[in-house]
Write an enzyme that holds these catalytic residues in place. Structure first.
Site, PDB file in Angstrom:
ATOM      1  N   HIS A   7      82.955  55.575  55.708  1.00 39.72           N
ATOM      2  CA  HIS A   7      83.247  55.018  57.028  1.00 39.72           C
ATOM      3  C   HIS A   7      84.745  54.886  57.253  1.00 39.72           C
ATOM      4  CE1 HIS A   7      82.809  51.324  54.467  1.00 39.72           C
ATOM      5  NE2 HIS A   7      83.856  50.900  55.158  1.00 39.72           N
ATOM      6  N   HIS A  79      91.089  50.507  57.357  1.00 42.73           N
ATOM      7  CA  HIS A  79      90.905  51.231  56.093  1.00 42.73           C
ATOM      8  C   HIS A  79      89.924  52.382  56.279  1.00 42.73           C
ATOM      9  CE1 HIS A  79      87.535  48.222  55.668  1.00 42.73           C
ATOM     10  NE2 HIS A  79      86.908  49.248  55.145  1.00 42.73           N
ATOM     11  N   GLU A 130      89.159  52.098  50.601  1.00 40.16           N
ATOM     12  CA  GLU A 130      88.027  51.452  49.970  1.00 40.16           C
ATOM     13  C   GLU A 130      87.229  52.529  49.240  1.00 40.16           C
ATOM     14  OE1 GLU A 130      85.212  49.797  52.802  1.00 40.16           O
ATOM     15  OE2 GLU A 130      84.178  48.640  51.251  1.00 40.16           O
TER      16      GLU A 130
HETATM   17 CO    CO Z   1      84.793  49.106  54.714  1.00 44.00          CO
END
Ligand code: CO
Length: 134
Positions: A7, A79, A130
């Site tokens: 994502h 992020h 991440e």
């Molecule tokens: Co995230």
């Protein structure tokens, strides 16, 4: 080592407006808001055919998103999340290469119930990364 893009996360100053925009004007499939007290955020996931968009909103006084929104009052990309098969092996490889893992370095359970770590943006061209074990 890294696999699919899981994502892209965008911090938002107004969660209801962000939900309305994605479900309305952009016609996307928007999930229900989820509180993540361990991460100090409320998240909403938007399912796209090939990835997800995560909307992030501060939860609690010490939310890491609060400072980001102070610097970026209109919101912004916060992020990106890549998938990895083995988060412990990924962390080992990254720290051996000199990259810094945020926090105490141990994985936390992320929004999808899977272990995640975050890598220092200064080590990746200003991009907070991440990693999620899938
Ligand atoms: Co995230």
């Amino acid at each position: 080592m890294i696999g699919r893009l899981n994502h892209v996360a965008i911090a938002v100053p107004d969660l209801a407006a962000a939900i309305a925009q994605y479900s309305g004007a952009l016609g996307a499939n928007v999930g229900a808001p989820q509180d993540e007290p361990d991460h100090g955020v409320t998240v909403v996931f938007i399912e796209l055919p090939n990835t997800k968009i995560e909307r992030l909103y501060p939860l609690g006084e010490n939310s890491p998103i609060r400072g980001f929104l102070d610097k970026n009052p209109a919101g912004g990309i916060h992020h990106i999340c890549y998938e990895v098969d083995d988060i412990a092996a990924a962390r080992e490889q990254l720290t051996a290469s000199g990259a810094r893992v945020l926090g105490d370095g141990s994985p936390k359970i992320g929004a999808h119930g899977k272990p995640v770590i975050f890598l220092h943006p200064k080590d990746f061209n200003g991009c907070l990364i991440e990693l999620e074990e899938v």
